[in-house]
Design an enzyme around this catalytic site. Structure first.
Site, PDB file in Angstrom:
ATOM      1  N   SER A   5       0.818  -1.220   0.000  1.00  0.00           N
ATOM      2  CA  SER A   5       0.000   0.000   0.000  1.00  0.00           C
ATOM      3  C   SER A   5       0.849   1.266   0.000  1.00  0.00           C
ATOM      4  O   SER A   5       1.804   1.395   0.759  1.00  0.00           O
ATOM      5  CB  SER A   5      -0.924   0.020   1.220  1.00  0.00           C
ATOM      6  OG  SER A   5      -1.583   1.276   1.279  1.00  0.00           O
ATOM      7  N   ARG A   6       0.457   2.204  -0.847  1.00  0.00           N
ATOM      8  CA  ARG A   6       1.156   3.503  -0.901  1.00  0.00           C
ATOM      9  C   ARG A   6       0.541   4.501   0.067  1.00  0.00           C
ATOM     10  O   ARG A   6       1.023   5.636   0.157  1.00  0.00           O
ATOM     11  CB  ARG A   6       1.049   4.099  -2.306  1.00  0.00           C
ATOM     12  CG  ARG A   6       1.424   3.158  -3.411  1.00  0.00           C
ATOM     13  CD  ARG A   6       2.757   3.523  -4.024  1.00  0.00           C
ATOM     14  NE  ARG A   6       3.200   2.407  -4.848  1.00  0.00           N
ATOM     15  CZ  ARG A   6       4.379   2.332  -5.419  1.00  0.00           C
ATOM     16  NH1 ARG A   6       5.255   3.273  -5.250  1.00  0.00           N
ATOM     17  NH2 ARG A   6       4.699   1.282  -6.150  1.00  0.00           N
TER      18      ARG A   6
ATOM     19  N   LYS B 267     -13.716  -4.023   2.699  1.00  0.00           N
ATOM     20  CA  LYS B 267     -14.569  -2.827   2.590  1.00  0.00           C
ATOM     21  C   LYS B 267     -16.024  -3.100   2.978  1.00  0.00           C
ATOM     22  O   LYS B 267     -16.695  -2.218   3.514  1.00  0.00           O
ATOM     23  CB  LYS B 267     -14.491  -2.240   1.176  1.00  0.00           C
ATOM     24  CG  LYS B 267     -13.138  -1.600   0.872  1.00  0.00           C
ATOM     25  CD  LYS B 267     -13.123  -0.938  -0.500  1.00  0.00           C
ATOM     26  CE  LYS B 267     -11.734  -0.420  -0.826  1.00  0.00           C
ATOM     27  NZ  LYS B 267     -11.696   0.315  -2.091  1.00  0.00           N
TER      28      LYS B 267
ATOM     29  N   ASP C 138     -13.659   6.711  -2.642  1.00  0.00           N
ATOM     30  CA  ASP C 138     -13.114   6.273  -3.937  1.00  0.00           C
ATOM     31  C   ASP C 138     -13.697   7.069  -5.105  1.00  0.00           C
ATOM     32  O   ASP C 138     -12.972   7.506  -6.004  1.00  0.00           O
ATOM     33  CB  ASP C 138     -13.394   4.782  -4.161  1.00  0.00           C
ATOM     34  CG  ASP C 138     -12.537   3.892  -3.272  1.00  0.00           C
ATOM     35  OD1 ASP C 138     -11.421   4.301  -2.916  1.00  0.00           O
ATOM     36  OD2 ASP C 138     -13.001   2.788  -2.931  1.00  0.00           O
TER      37      ASP C 138
ATOM     38  N   GLY D 138     -17.257  -3.309 -15.831  1.00  0.00           N
ATOM     39  CA  GLY D 138     -17.166  -3.985 -14.538  1.00  0.00           C
ATOM     40  C   GLY D 138     -18.349  -3.656 -13.655  1.00  0.00           C
ATOM     41  O   GLY D 138     -18.945  -2.576 -13.778  1.00  0.00           O
TER      42      GLY D 138
ATOM     43  N   GLY E  77     -17.015  -4.468  -6.800  1.00  0.00           N
ATOM     44  CA  GLY E  77     -16.915  -3.447  -5.754  1.00  0.00           C
ATOM     45  C   GLY E  77     -16.307  -2.151  -6.256  1.00  0.00           C
ATOM     46  O   GLY E  77     -16.747  -1.062  -5.867  1.00  0.00           O
TER      47      GLY E  77
ATOM     48  N   ALA F 113     -25.931 -10.027 -15.828  1.00  0.00           N
ATOM     49  CA  ALA F 113     -26.874 -10.033 -14.701  1.00  0.00           C
ATOM     50  C   ALA F 113     -26.311  -9.262 -13.509  1.00  0.00           C
ATOM     51  O   ALA F 113     -27.049  -8.611 -12.764  1.00  0.00           O
ATOM     52  CB  ALA F 113     -27.186 -11.473 -14.299  1.00  0.00           C
TER      53      ALA F 113
ATOM     54  N   TYR G 129      -3.271   1.012 -11.221  1.00  0.00           N
ATOM     55  CA  TYR G 129      -2.081   1.691 -11.711  1.00  0.00           C
ATOM     56  C   TYR G 129      -0.917   0.712 -11.643  1.00  0.00           C
ATOM     57  O   TYR G 129      -0.941  -0.256 -10.878  1.00  0.00           O
ATOM     58  CB  TYR G 129      -1.769   2.952 -10.889  1.00  0.00           C
ATOM     59  CG  TYR G 129      -1.357   2.640  -9.478  1.00  0.00           C
ATOM     60  CD1 TYR G 129      -2.303   2.512  -8.475  1.00  0.00           C
ATOM     61  CD2 TYR G 129      -0.016   2.441  -9.156  1.00  0.00           C
ATOM     62  CE1 TYR G 129      -1.938   2.196  -7.188  1.00  0.00           C
ATOM     63  CE2 TYR G 129       0.359   2.127  -7.865  1.00  0.00           C
ATOM     64  CZ  TYR G 129      -0.602   2.011  -6.894  1.00  0.00           C
ATOM     65  OH  TYR G 129      -0.239   1.683  -5.620  1.00  0.00           O
TER      66      TYR G 129
ATOM     67  N   GLY H  99      -4.894   4.619 -12.621  1.00  0.00           N
ATOM     68  CA  GLY H  99      -5.633   4.968 -11.408  1.00  0.00           C
ATOM     69  C   GLY H  99      -4.808   5.643 -10.317  1.00  0.00           C
ATOM     70  O   GLY H  99      -5.291   5.783  -9.194  1.00  0.00           O
TER      71      GLY H  99
HETATM   72  P1  ATR Z   1     -13.572  -5.529  -7.452  1.00  0.00           P
HETATM   73  O1  ATR Z   1     -13.954  -5.335  -6.021  1.00  0.00           O
HETATM   74  O2  ATR Z   1     -12.127  -5.268  -7.756  1.00  0.00           O
HETATM   75  O3  ATR Z   1     -14.471  -4.808  -8.380  1.00  0.00           O
HETATM   76  P2  ATR Z   1     -14.912  -8.038  -7.915  1.00  0.00           P
HETATM   77  O4  ATR Z   1     -16.053  -7.629  -7.051  1.00  0.00           O
HETATM   78  O5  ATR Z   1     -14.380  -9.429  -7.823  1.00  0.00           O
HETATM   79  O6  ATR Z   1     -13.664  -7.112  -7.709  1.00  0.00           O
HETATM   80  O7  ATR Z   1     -15.340  -7.735  -9.435  1.00  0.00           O
HETATM   81  C1  ATR Z   1     -14.490  -8.017 -10.477  1.00  0.00           C
HETATM   82  C2  ATR Z   1     -15.049  -7.389 -11.743  1.00  0.00           C
HETATM   83  O8  ATR Z   1     -14.111  -7.579 -12.797  1.00  0.00           O
HETATM   84  C3  ATR Z   1     -16.350  -8.012 -12.224  1.00  0.00           C
HETATM   85  O9  ATR Z   1     -17.114  -7.035 -12.897  1.00  0.00           O
HETATM   86  C4  ATR Z   1     -15.843  -9.074 -13.198  1.00  0.00           C
HETATM   87  O10 ATR Z   1     -16.787  -9.490 -14.161  1.00  0.00           O
HETATM   88  P3  ATR Z   1     -17.819 -10.683 -13.828  1.00  0.00           P
HETATM   89  O11 ATR Z   1     -18.862 -10.102 -12.929  1.00  0.00           O
HETATM   90  O12 ATR Z   1     -18.320 -11.113 -15.144  1.00  0.00           O
HETATM   91  O13 ATR Z   1     -16.985 -11.746 -13.137  1.00  0.00           O
HETATM   92  C5  ATR Z   1     -14.741  -8.296 -13.857  1.00  0.00           C
HETATM   93  N1  ATR Z   1     -13.733  -9.136 -14.530  1.00  0.00           N
HETATM   94  C6  ATR Z   1     -12.784  -9.896 -13.961  1.00  0.00           C
HETATM   95  N2  ATR Z   1     -12.005 -10.486 -14.900  1.00  0.00           N
HETATM   96  C7  ATR Z   1     -12.483 -10.073 -16.101  1.00  0.00           C
HETATM   97  C8  ATR Z   1     -12.127 -10.306 -17.459  1.00  0.00           C
HETATM   98  N3  ATR Z   1     -11.095 -11.109 -17.772  1.00  0.00           N
HETATM   99  N4  ATR Z   1     -12.833  -9.688 -18.426  1.00  0.00           N
HETATM  100  C9  ATR Z   1     -13.872  -8.881 -18.126  1.00  0.00           C
HETATM  101  N5  ATR Z   1     -14.283  -8.614 -16.855  1.00  0.00           N
HETATM  102  C10 ATR Z   1     -13.593  -9.208 -15.868  1.00  0.00           C
END
Ligand code: ATR
Length: 283
Positions: free
Chosen positions: A18-19, A69, A105, A130, A133, A158, A225, A247
Site C-alpha cells: 500500500s502507498r 470494505k 473512492d 465492470g 466493488g 446479470a 495503476y 488509477g
Molecule cells: P472488485 O472489487 O475489484 O471490483 P470483484 O467484485 O471481484 O472485484 O469484481 C471483479 C469485476 O471484474 C467483475 O465485474 C468481473 O466481471 P464478472 O462479474 O463477469 O466476473 C470483472 N472481470 C474480472 N475479470 C475479467 C475479465 N477477464 N474480463 C472482463 N471482466 C472481468
C-alpha cells in the site's frame, strides 16, 4: 492536551504494497498536521478484532482496503450518503460516540478527472466496464458530478443489472434515469470516457470490448495503476485513444478526501501525485 500524533492506518490483506502511508505522510508534512499513519495487516478472519484493538489503543481512523470494505461498512454505525449507496467503506472515523463510515473512492476519481485531467463530466457519456466493488463505489459520485449517461457493462450482464437495481433504489429517480446495465457485447457508439473497473488486469487481460469504442473515446482510464501500462491501456493505445490514464490520480484523490475528513484540512494533491509517479517510473 495530548501532544502525541493522531494515529491512523490502512488495514487490509495484503497491505504491504500500500502507498497510503507514503501519501498521508506527504499530506501531513504539507499541511503541518501531526499524524502517525501505518499499515495494519489483519488476518482474513480477523478484521473486527484488529479494528477493535487499534481503536482501543487510541487510533483515530482507518483506511480500509481489499478484502475488508464490506466488513467496514457493517462495522460503521453511521454512513455518509455516498458510502450508503456504495455499500462499502474505505474510510472509518472513530468519533467519541460513534464510528462513521465513508467511501472516498468515487470522489477521488471525480476530482482526478475534473482537476488533474480537466475532463468535463457534465452531460458526458460514460462507459464503465465492470460491476464489482470497484465499479459500485464510483457510480453515485459520477452521477453527482453531472454525468449524462452512465452505461455499466459487465462480462456477466446479470451482475450489472443487480448493481443498477440496487444503486437505483438508493439514489434520486433523476439520477437513476441516467444509469443503464448492458453486456460488454452491447457496448457500442460514442463515449466521452471509458473507465475500466474490472479485475481483468490482474491476469494481464483487458475486458473484451470492441476496440473502436476506445478509438472514439476522448479519455480511457484504468482504475488500477502500475509502472507499465495495463492491458486495457495498451488496448486503448493501439485503438488510437488520444488520452489514456491509470488509477494513480484516483488513489491520491481518495486519500486526500479521507485526510480532509479526518483532519479538516484539504491537501494539495498535485505534488503528491508527481512524487508517486516519479517513484513508480524509477522502479
Ligand atoms: P472488485 O472489487 O475489484 O471490483 P470483484 O467484485 O471481484 O472485484 O469484481 C471483479 C469485476 O471484474 C467483475 O465485474 C468481473 O466481471 P464478472 O462479474 O463477469 O466476473 C470483472 N472481470 C474480472 N475479470 C475479467 C475479465 N477477464 N474480463 C472482463 N471482466 C472481468
Amino acid at each position: 492536551m495530548d501532544s502525541r500524533p493522531a494515529r491512523y492506518a490502512v488495514i487490509g490483506n495484503p497491505v504491504a504494497h500500500s502507498r497510503s502511508p507514503a501519501i498521508h505522510a506527504m499530506f501531513a508534512q504539507q499541511t503541518g498536521q501531526q499524524i502517525d499513519y501505518g499499515r495494519l495487516l489483519a488476518p482474513l478472519d480477523g478484521f473486527l478484532a484488529a479494528v477493535q484493538t487499534f481503536r482501543a489503543e487510541g487510533g483515530h481512523g482507518l483506511n480500509v482496503t481489499v478484502p475488508f470494505k464490506a466488513q467496514a461498512f457493517d462495522y460503521a454505525q453511521r454512513h455518509t450518503p455516498r458510502a450508503a449507496v456504495a455499500g462499502a467503506v474505505n474510510t472509518l472515523v472513530f468519533q467519541a460516540d460513534e464510528v462513521l463510515g465513508d467511501n472516498t473512492d468515487g470522489a477521488g476519481l471525480v476530482s482526478d478527472l475534473q482537476s488533474r485531467l480537466g475532463v468535463s463530466l457534465h452531460g458526458a457519456r460514460v462507459l464503465m466496464l465492470g460491476a464489482g466493488g470497484a465499479a459500485r463505489g464510483v457510480v453515485q459520485p459520477l452521477l453527482e458530478a453531472g454525468v449524462g449517461q452512465l452505461s455499466i457493462a459487465n462480462r456477466t450482464p446479470a451482475r450489472a443489472e443487480v448493481l443498477c437495481a440496487e444503486v437505483s433504489a438508493r439514489i434520486a429517480p433523476e439520477q437513476a434515469r441516467r444509469i443503464a446495465a448492458i453486456s460488454l457485447a452491447q457496448a457500442h457508439g460514442r463515449f466521452d470516457l471509458i473507465i475500466n473497473a474490472t479485475a481483468a488486469g490482474l491476469s494481464d487481460a483487458a475486458p473484451d470490448i470492441r476496440p473502436e469504442l476506445l478509438s472514439h473515446a476522448a479519455v480511457a482510464l484504468d482504475m488500477v495503476y502500475a509502472a507499465q501500462p495495463t492491458a486495457f491501456m495498451r488496448l486503448a493505445h493501439s485503438a488510437g485513444c488520444p488520452r489514456i490514464e491509470d488509477g494513480l490520480g484516483m488513489l491520491v484523490g481518495q486519500a486526500a478526501e479521507s485526510f480532509a475528513l479526518w483532519r479538516g484540512v484539504r491537501p494539495d494533491v498535485a505534488p503528491v501525485y508527481a512524487a508517486l509517479r516519479d517513484a513508480l517510473a524509477a522502479h
